[in-house]
Design a protein around this motif. Sequence first.
Motif, PDB file in Angstrom:
ATOM      1  N   ALA A 219      43.724  72.509   8.091  1.00  0.00           N
ATOM      2  CA  ALA A 219      44.901  72.612   8.965  1.00  0.00           C
ATOM      3  C   ALA A 219      44.976  71.413   9.911  1.00  0.00           C
ATOM      4  N   HIS A 220      43.844  71.026  10.449  1.00  0.00           N
ATOM      5  CA  HIS A 220      43.818  69.882  11.362  1.00  0.00           C
ATOM      6  C   HIS A 220      44.188  68.595  10.626  1.00  0.00           C
ATOM      7  N   ALA A 221      43.671  68.424   9.406  1.00  0.00           N
ATOM      8  CA  ALA A 221      43.975  67.230   8.623  1.00  0.00           C
ATOM      9  C   ALA A 221      45.432  67.193   8.180  1.00  0.00           C
ATOM     10  N   CYS A 222      46.093  68.345   8.192  1.00  0.00           N
ATOM     11  CA  CYS A 222      47.528  68.424   7.884  1.00  0.00           C
ATOM     12  C   CYS A 222      48.340  68.406   9.177  1.00  0.00           C
ATOM     13  N   LEU A 223      47.881  67.628  10.126  1.00  0.00           N
ATOM     14  CA  LEU A 223      48.582  67.404  11.397  1.00  0.00           C
ATOM     15  C   LEU A 223      48.781  68.703  12.157  1.00  0.00           C
ATOM     16  N   ASP A 224      47.733  69.556  12.129  1.00  0.00           N
ATOM     17  CA  ASP A 224      47.678  70.791  12.908  1.00  0.00           C
ATOM     18  C   ASP A 224      48.792  71.781  12.559  1.00  0.00           C
ATOM     19  N   GLN A 225      49.071  71.909  11.273  1.00  0.00           N
ATOM     20  CA  GLN A 225      50.021  72.923  10.807  1.00  0.00           C
ATOM     21  C   GLN A 225      49.240  74.232  10.625  1.00  0.00           C
ATOM     22  N   ASP A 226      49.225  75.020  11.696  1.00  0.00           N
ATOM     23  CA  ASP A 226      48.313  76.161  11.789  1.00  0.00           C
ATOM     24  C   ASP A 226      48.596  77.273  10.783  1.00  0.00           C
ATOM     25  N   PHE A 227      49.810  77.339  10.229  1.00  0.00           N
ATOM     26  CA  PHE A 227      50.093  78.416   9.271  1.00  0.00           C
ATOM     27  C   PHE A 227      49.238  78.277   8.010  1.00  0.00           C
ATOM     28  N   ILE A 228      48.625  77.114   7.812  1.00  0.00           N
ATOM     29  CA  ILE A 228      47.680  76.939   6.706  1.00  0.00           C
ATOM     30  C   ILE A 228      46.544  77.943   6.819  1.00  0.00           C
ATOM     31  N   MET A 229      46.155  78.301   8.043  1.00  0.00           N
ATOM     32  CA  MET A 229      45.040  79.221   8.251  1.00  0.00           C
ATOM     33  C   MET A 229      45.459  80.678   8.113  1.00  0.00           C
ATOM     34  N   ARG A 230      46.767  80.954   8.060  1.00  0.00           N
ATOM     35  CA  ARG A 230      47.252  82.335   8.059  1.00  0.00           C
ATOM     36  C   ARG A 230      47.890  82.755   6.744  1.00  0.00           C
ATOM     37  N   CYS A 231      47.897  81.884   5.757  1.00  0.00           N
ATOM     38  CA  CYS A 231      48.471  82.233   4.457  1.00  0.00           C
ATOM     39  C   CYS A 231      47.385  82.849   3.571  1.00  0.00           C
ATOM     40  N   GLY A 232      47.795  83.344   2.415  1.00  0.00           N
ATOM     41  CA  GLY A 232      46.826  83.900   1.485  1.00  0.00           C
ATOM     42  C   GLY A 232      46.060  82.820   0.743  1.00  0.00           C
ATOM     43  N   VAL A 233      46.766  81.748   0.365  1.00  0.00           N
ATOM     44  CA  VAL A 233      46.163  80.683  -0.431  1.00  0.00           C
ATOM     45  C   VAL A 233      46.939  79.383  -0.212  1.00  0.00           C
ATOM     46  N   VAL A 234      46.212  78.293  -0.239  1.00  0.00           N
ATOM     47  CA  VAL A 234      46.826  76.968  -0.201  1.00  0.00           C
ATOM     48  C   VAL A 234      46.587  76.295  -1.544  1.00  0.00           C
ATOM     49  N   PHE A 235      47.666  75.860  -2.190  1.00  0.00           N
ATOM     50  CA  PHE A 235      47.567  75.066  -3.408  1.00  0.00           C
ATOM     51  C   PHE A 235      47.486  73.596  -3.016  1.00  0.00           C
ATOM     52  N   LEU A 236      46.470  72.903  -3.510  1.00  0.00           N
ATOM     53  CA  LEU A 236      46.293  71.482  -3.224  1.00  0.00           C
ATOM     54  C   LEU A 236      46.256  70.730  -4.544  1.00  0.00           C
ATOM     55  N   TRP A 237      47.254  69.885  -4.761  1.00  0.00           N
ATOM     56  CA  TRP A 237      47.343  69.160  -6.031  1.00  0.00           C
ATOM     57  C   TRP A 237      46.857  67.735  -5.840  1.00  0.00           C
ATOM     58  N   THR A 238      45.830  67.380  -6.591  1.00  0.00           N
ATOM     59  CA  THR A 238      45.352  66.010  -6.568  1.00  0.00           C
ATOM     60  C   THR A 238      45.793  65.309  -7.839  1.00  0.00           C
ATOM     61  N   ALA A 239      45.966  64.003  -7.722  1.00  0.00           N
ATOM     62  CA  ALA A 239      46.341  63.184  -8.873  1.00  0.00           C
ATOM     63  C   ALA A 239      45.139  62.359  -9.326  1.00  0.00           C
ATOM     64  N   VAL A 240      44.960  62.309 -10.622  1.00  0.00           N
ATOM     65  CA  VAL A 240      43.995  61.392 -11.240  1.00  0.00           C
ATOM     66  C   VAL A 240      44.852  60.305 -11.890  1.00  0.00           C
ATOM     67  N   PRO A 241      45.155  59.218 -11.154  1.00  0.00           N
ATOM     68  CA  PRO A 241      46.230  58.313 -11.579  1.00  0.00           C
ATOM     69  C   PRO A 241      46.009  57.635 -12.925  1.00  0.00           C
ATOM     70  N   TYR A 242      44.755  57.419 -13.315  1.00  0.00           N
ATOM     71  CA  TYR A 242      44.558  56.685 -14.574  1.00  0.00           C
ATOM     72  C   TYR A 242      45.062  57.468 -15.782  1.00  0.00           C
ATOM     73  N   ARG A 243      45.122  58.789 -15.684  1.00  0.00           N
ATOM     74  CA  ARG A 243      45.710  59.549 -16.791  1.00  0.00           C
ATOM     75  C   ARG A 243      47.154  59.111 -17.034  1.00  0.00           C
ATOM     76  N   MET A 244      47.838  58.730 -15.949  1.00  0.00           N
ATOM     77  CA  MET A 244      49.229  58.306 -16.046  1.00  0.00           C
ATOM     78  C   MET A 244      49.344  56.804 -16.262  1.00  0.00           C
ATOM     79  N   THR A 245      48.587  56.005 -15.500  1.00  0.00           N
ATOM     80  CA  THR A 245      48.739  54.551 -15.583  1.00  0.00           C
ATOM     81  C   THR A 245      48.157  53.988 -16.880  1.00  0.00           C
ATOM     82  N   TRP A 246      47.252  54.728 -17.527  1.00  0.00           N
ATOM     83  CA  TRP A 246      46.758  54.295 -18.837  1.00  0.00           C
ATOM     84  C   TRP A 246      47.924  54.039 -19.787  1.00  0.00           C
TER      85      TRP A 246
END
Length: 255
Positions: A159-186
């Motif tokens: 929550a702090h790393a997301c600029l203190d958006q506190d509702f992150i701590m009060r939801c059921g789940v947070v989906f975090l999508w990361t990119a592995v760019p070489y799969r695309m840039t290949w």
Amino acid sequence: MPDPVSSPVGIGREFMEYTKYRYLGRSDQENGLPQPPLDLPAAPGIPIVALPKPAELSIPSVDLRMAIERRHSVRSYGKKPLSLEELSFLLWCTQGVRHVHGSVATFRTVPSAGARHAFETYLLINDVEDLAPGLYRYLALSHNLQRVSADPTLHIDIAHACLDQDFIMRCGVVFLWTAVPYRMTWRYGERGYRDLHLDAGHVCQNLYLAAEAVGCGVCAIAAFDDDAMASLLGIDGTSQFLIYLATAGKTGKEG
């Protein structure tokens, strides 16, 4: 090519200019280099959490037009937890694998440029039945989860790393999508970075619409400290980086 940092037109405009096709050389695919793996392997020695299989899910139907009309960002959630079946459904709708074409490609429930599917899904579990709180990674090819961290303060740090958006701590789940760019840039070279951001929109919109079927609200988040989030997720921020995240939680309405 001008220095993008000192350029008066700005880095964003330089990016759009120099990812035009006329500036691109041959891709690694065209040069005959082997393609990267379709996904990141499960970490050895860490238990796998089996999810209810997509074909066995019993989820209420929702009218597509109604889901689109009701779609809006929700930052306030009820106290009812998500079920493991509901979480399985949301994962299936956002990155579910419908078919694996050998070692070449996966075909999923969302579109991706060239079927490259460069994303990994992490979950910050706050309140899901039968799952201990913590950070998990979705193993899309087997439709399972693997716990990454049991840090009891991780939800506060995220929550702090997301600029203190506190509702992150009060939801059921947070989906975090990361990119592995070489799969695309290949395949697409530097222009592939454009495709990563388009794909992020496809994935998150599916989450918004699918959430309507399970009485959940969603809020997409693009404001975060990139380096802090990379550290919290245990990734390097370059060969794999956070591209988008979204909260989800019960709203009190079903179907």
